[in-house]
Scaffold this active site. Structure first.
Site, PDB file in Angstrom:
ATOM      1  N   HIS A   1      77.166  31.833  51.794  1.00  0.00           N
ATOM      2  CA  HIS A   1      76.467  32.019  50.513  1.00  0.00           C
ATOM      3  C   HIS A   1      75.674  30.757  50.160  1.00  0.00           C
ATOM      4  O   HIS A   1      74.485  30.830  49.794  1.00  0.00           O
ATOM      5  CB  HIS A   1      77.498  32.325  49.420  1.00  0.00           C
ATOM      6  CG  HIS A   1      76.925  32.459  48.043  1.00  0.00           C
ATOM      7  ND1 HIS A   1      76.709  33.671  47.441  1.00  0.00           N
ATOM      8  CD2 HIS A   1      76.516  31.518  47.141  1.00  0.00           C
ATOM      9  CE1 HIS A   1      76.191  33.487  46.236  1.00  0.00           C
ATOM     10  NE2 HIS A   1      76.071  32.179  46.028  1.00  0.00           N
ATOM     11  N   GLU A   2      76.314  29.590  50.295  1.00  0.00           N
ATOM     12  CA  GLU A   2      75.642  28.330  49.947  1.00  0.00           C
ATOM     13  C   GLU A   2      74.577  27.962  50.978  1.00  0.00           C
ATOM     14  O   GLU A   2      73.529  27.413  50.624  1.00  0.00           O
ATOM     15  CB  GLU A   2      76.667  27.198  49.801  1.00  0.00           C
ATOM     16  CG  GLU A   2      77.720  27.421  48.728  1.00  0.00           C
ATOM     17  CD  GLU A   2      77.137  27.792  47.379  1.00  0.00           C
ATOM     18  OE1 GLU A   2      76.027  27.320  47.046  1.00  0.00           O
ATOM     19  OE2 GLU A   2      77.762  28.587  46.649  1.00  0.00           O
TER      20      GLU A   2
ATOM     21  N   ASP B   1      70.906  33.284  43.366  1.00  0.00           N
ATOM     22  CA  ASP B   1      72.022  34.177  43.076  1.00  0.00           C
ATOM     23  C   ASP B   1      71.537  35.488  42.460  1.00  0.00           C
ATOM     24  O   ASP B   1      70.518  35.539  41.766  1.00  0.00           O
ATOM     25  CB  ASP B   1      73.012  33.498  42.128  1.00  0.00           C
ATOM     26  CG  ASP B   1      73.797  32.400  42.824  1.00  0.00           C
ATOM     27  OD1 ASP B   1      74.139  32.580  44.004  1.00  0.00           O
ATOM     28  OD2 ASP B   1      74.052  31.360  42.188  1.00  0.00           O
TER      29      ASP B   1
ATOM     30  N   HIS C   1      71.335  29.500  50.100  1.00  0.00           N
ATOM     31  CA  HIS C   1      70.634  28.723  49.074  1.00  0.00           C
ATOM     32  C   HIS C   1      69.921  27.535  49.705  1.00  0.00           C
ATOM     33  O   HIS C   1      68.736  27.295  49.469  1.00  0.00           O
ATOM     34  CB  HIS C   1      71.634  28.143  48.057  1.00  0.00           C
ATOM     35  CG  HIS C   1      72.145  29.115  47.037  1.00  0.00           C
ATOM     36  ND1 HIS C   1      71.313  29.862  46.233  1.00  0.00           N
ATOM     37  CD2 HIS C   1      73.417  29.424  46.663  1.00  0.00           C
ATOM     38  CE1 HIS C   1      72.051  30.600  45.411  1.00  0.00           C
ATOM     39  NE2 HIS C   1      73.330  30.361  45.654  1.00  0.00           N
TER      40      HIS C   1
END
Length: 903
Positions: free
Chosen positions: A155-156, A166, A159
């Site tokens: 998830h990170e 998000d 980014h």
């Protein structure tokens, strides 16, 4: 509308990488060169390394499948701090350092929680700065809250690497859809769950169904979406990667374009997968035939070493002009005495057409060592320029002192051209050295930036700004992550003073700093009279300032012990018969190893700019990891010919600024005056007790899951510790910080002033609400050119159909804006109108968007789409449940303000 050329240039610019130097490469589907660095303040714990390895290994497989067999993690380095014990398996780092790592492991400041997050403040598709994991997150079982650590890492990574955002929104967890149903802000809408209020007391919690707010039509405050643990939906990783079924990113087919989340706002309604597929990583990467990653990640354990720095200074003939040798020696002396941390090894080489080792590496222990090195600074400038010979002598100075060039730093300063730099590029690559380059004047070799870019060093340019060299050297501080080793610059001012005149100034010293504090004064003709007074009235005079023995026109005072907190006042008298330039520089260090000081860092959005495309100036002001709000942040950009442009930077969530009140101050820069190198410095200042810390949770983080529904029963996780309202914006003292943001290179720009070909910036914070039978709009005013000046007029259009407005803005109903006169960029705009000719009933849903037009008739992109619903409150006991249409509700008027984004 805007000419297509302008739009293409604008979009192209914002897909280019930012200024942070990254050594990560994607080769044959595998990522190499990822650095995970542990902060020196983290206690030694073998389990931490083991858990990092397990996290990355799991993440590699999850990433491989999430990207449809396109990428995985191949080689990862874990950088262990000097504060940990040495082990035989620990290798020596090359260019890896804490301040350039992709992932940092550090404790939060003020117990701010363990949410993994990514510092990300660029445009859609631009890389982030770093991922932050706390030791507690890596050592504690957080499976029910974030899912597995490997999933949270992916998830990170999305980014950080691909610049996506998000798909939830903590500030607006619900919205009313175009079908007039209340929905949780999520992607995809196939994720199922229920909405409850959770009340906890004395360690036990109860839940009840959410009620509709009779005034807003949405759910009441603190209503929470609780997902079913068992789902069939496979997306999305940017909403809830913790759900077992979630293994993919939202695609164009599954993307929820209505959700009021940052992904829609920043990426114009594009799905996360569309943005990922447009990234440079995926342009030439095809899916692999293997069903699983070909190998598990390989880990290298690297241990930080003591700092090794060699100055490589130009003393060729051209350095005799414009006081360059003087200025170089003043700045180098300041670096040796005030910037380089104790315990470091420092050497010095000078060069013209040949090179000479002036000092082999010497350990900095006391003032005598400084003086031994500064005594060898060059006094005469003559000869040609051979940069490669200077660099090779620098390597030799390091090796002769039984040190490795790997991970060592060279500060290369030159003002001359050299056509032979290419001859040592390969040797530089093999050395593993980090080269910081300082180009002095407009004729410095154009290849300098190649050296700093390929080795992960800083790049600087100094010309007319007499403090430019001092600011550059001050920025080359410790890269270890240790707050006590960082030098902090409080003041850097050049003052042109007429004969026999006094000049006064003040410097605030706040309670987070005060160790190792120096006041330095320089002059061009004759030493001035100096008076300095601390906040308690103690005075220091000219005789207290120690003059150097090299006749380089500088004098310094080291404040004994800890500098007094408060406002220091200085006065300088030019006692010469002619005008002269005096400079004042103040540096200090953290007061305590346990309390991080307020710091400021700055950079441009990219290293190279091509006219007329804009670049963005970014400045981050923080204490520890907490944003500092409510301050004045000013950028000074100097062009190659010495012209200075001053920009006030804003943290207002509009124009170039992504998120309001996140401590990132931003502004577009478009004032190009010719080609060449441009330099950036930033001054952050808090006066009159306006500054405060924000204790809000950071953006761009893995979602803290409040609980799950399993077999029809709600199972809650421990509630997230809440920040008390009285601490949510803690006040901090007045302070001053100055930092160099390095340099960037401009091409394609005509000389002098010229009209801009850029439109006003896109409005990204449009909000709408009903007041009786009128709609009230609010937004932040764009400029005539992006976020500068004043737009000429606005186009406002309204529709009952979200998709019609999104896909065909030009044909939506036009609102009469003849009475609306645009304000100066950054101002609050408000406009009220009656939505004619529409028939308005209870439950009528309107969508509104805005464009700005400038004096050259160039039009901005269409704003985000704002929604306004006419709603009549009803008795609480008859509020409908989730998914119930609201069109039948009929008592009074409701106003809903929310932000949705437009494709």
């Amino acid at each position: 509308m805007v000419p297509h050329l302008t739009v293409i240039l604008f979009l192209t610019l914002h897909l280019l990488p930012g200024m942070k130097s990254s050594m990560v490469n994607l080769i044959n589907n595998g990522y190499d060169g990822i650095v995970i660095a542990i902060n020196p303040s983290v206690p030694e714990d073998e389990k931490l390394i083991q858990n990092i390895k397990e996290m990355v290994t799991e993440a590699s497989t999850y990433l491989f499948h999430a990207t449809k067999r396109r990428v995985y993690f191949r080689n990862v380095s874990i950088l262990i701090p000097m504060t940990w014990k040495s082990k035989s398996e620990y290798l020596m780092p090359k260019q890896e350092s804490y301040d350039q790592a992709e992932v940092i492991v550090a404790n939060p400041y003020l117990k701010h929680g363990d949410d993994p997050y990514t510092l990300q403040y660029g445009r859609c598709g631009e890389k982030g700065q770093y991922i932050h994991f706390t030791p507690n997150f890596l050592l504690t079982n957080n499976l029910p809250i974030y899912g597995s650590r490997g999933r949270a890492f992916v998830h990170e990574w999305a980014h950080l690497r691909w610049g996506i955002f998000d798909e939830y929104n903590g500030d607006q967890p619900f919205y009313i859809s175009r079908r007039n149903t209340i929905e949780a802000t999520r992607c995809s809408t196939h994720i199922t769950g229920t909405n409850v209020i959770v009340k906890c007391q004395g360690g036990s919690c109860i839940t009840r169904p959410c009620r509709r707010d009779s005034q807003t039509g949405l759910y009441e405050a603190k209503c929470t979406f609780i997902p079913e643990k068992s789902q069939t939906a496979r997306e999305s990783i940017m909403f809830m990667q913790s759900l077992h079924s979630v293994t993919e990113f939202c695609t164009e087919k599954t993307h929820n374009v209505e959700a009021p989340n940052l992904q829609n706002k920043m990426c114009n309604g594009k799905s996360t997968w569309d943005v990922i597929m447009n990234s440079t990583d995926f342009q030439n990467t095809s899916p692999m035939t293997e069903m699983n990653p070909p190998t598990q990640p390989t880990f290298s354990l690297l241990k930080s070493k003591q700092r090794v720095v060699c100055l490589v200074l130009d003393k060729s003939g051209s350095m005799s002009s414009e006081d360059r040798l003087f200025r170089m020696n003043q700045a180098a002396e300041l670096f040796l005495i005030q910037i380089i941390e104790k315990g470091s090894l420092v050497g010095m080489v000078t060069f013209d057409s040949v090179a000479e080792i002036r000092n082999n590496l010497t350990k900095i222990t006391d003032d005598n060592v400084y003086e031994n090195i500064t005594a060898n600074l060059p006094q005469v400038a003559n000869g040609g320029t051979s940069i490669c010979r200077g660099l090779k002598a620098g390597f030799q100075a390091i090796i002769q002192s039984q040190q490795s060039t790997s991970g060592s730093e060279i500060i290369l300063l030159t003002d001359g051209e050299d056509n032979e730099i290419h001859s040592c590029i390969e040797e530089v690559k093999q050395s593993g050295v980090i080269i910081h380059t300082i180009a002095l004047g407009p004729s410095a070799a154009k290849e300098l930036e190649t050296l700093s870019d390929m080795t992960g060093g800083h790049r600087f340019y100094a010309n007319k700004d007499i403090n430019g060299l001092t600011n550059a050297f001050s920025r080359i501080s410790s890269r270890s992550g240790s707050i006590t080793q960082q030098t902090i610059q409080l003041e850097s001012k050049a003052l042109a003073i007429t004969e026999k005149k006094w000049v006064n100034g003040t410097v605030p010293v706040d309670s987070t700093i005060g160790n190792d504090t120096f006041f330095v004064v320089t002059w061009t003709i004759k030493k001035p009279e100096i008076l300095l007074q601390d906040p308690k009235g103690k005075k220091y005079k000219t005789s207290d300032f120690k003059e150097d023995k090299l006749n380089i026109h500088s004098a310094r005072l080291r404040i004994p012990g800890i500098a007094e907190t408060g406002t220091w006042t200085y006065s300088l008298l030019n006692n010469h018969a002619s005008p002269q330039i005096l400079t004042v520089t103040v540096t200090t260090r953290a007061r305590s190893p346990t309390t991080p000081p307020v710091t400021a860092t700055a950079h441009m959005s990219q290293n190279t700019a091509h006219y007329p495309s804009p670049v963005i100036v970014y400045a981050q002001v923080s204490q520890g990891f907490l944003p500092v709000l409510g301050i004045n942040v000013t950028a000074i950009i100097e062009t190659e010919d010495g012209h200075q442009v001053t920009l006030e930077l804003w943290d207002n969530g509009a124009g170039a600024d992504t998120v309001k009140n996140d401590g990132i101050y931003s502004r577009y820069f478009t004032d190009y005056r010719g080609n060449g190198r441009y330099s950036l410095k930033v001054h952050a200042e808090a006066r009159n007790n306006t500054a405060r810390l924000s204790l809000r949770q950071p953006q761009n983080k893995a979602l803290y899951i409040p609980g799950y529904i399993e077999n029809g029963k709600i199972i809650l996780n421990p509630p997230r510790p809440e920040v008390k309202d009285d601490l949510a914006k803690a006040e901090i003292e007045d302070f001053s910080r100055l930092t160099s943001g390095g340099s960037f290179t401009v091409s394609g720009a005509p000389p002098g002033n010229h009209p801009s070909v850029l439109p006003p910036n896109k409005i990204i914070d449009l909000e709408a609400k009903f007041k009786e039978d009128h709609i009230q709009l609010s937004w932040t005013a764009p400029g005539n050119v992006l976020d500068k000046g004043k737009a000429n007029s606005y186009i406002i259009r309204i529709s009952k159909s979200f998709l019609d407005l999104q896909k065909d803005f030009d044909n939506a109903t036009l609102v009469n804006t003849s009475s609306l006169k645009p304000k100066e960029a950054g101002s609050d705009e408000n406009f009220e109108f009656k939505p004619e000719p529409f028939r308005i009933e209870n439950g009528t849903n309107f969508y509104i968007a805005v464009q700005a037009i400038n004096e050259a008739n160039l039009t901005s992109e269409v704003s985000n789409i704002a929604q306004a619903i006419k709603f009549i409150p009803m008795p609480e006991d008859s509020v409908p449940a989730l998914g119930t249409k609201i069109s039948a509700i009929n008592l009074a008027i409701f106003a809903l303000a929310m932000i949705l984004s437009i494709v």
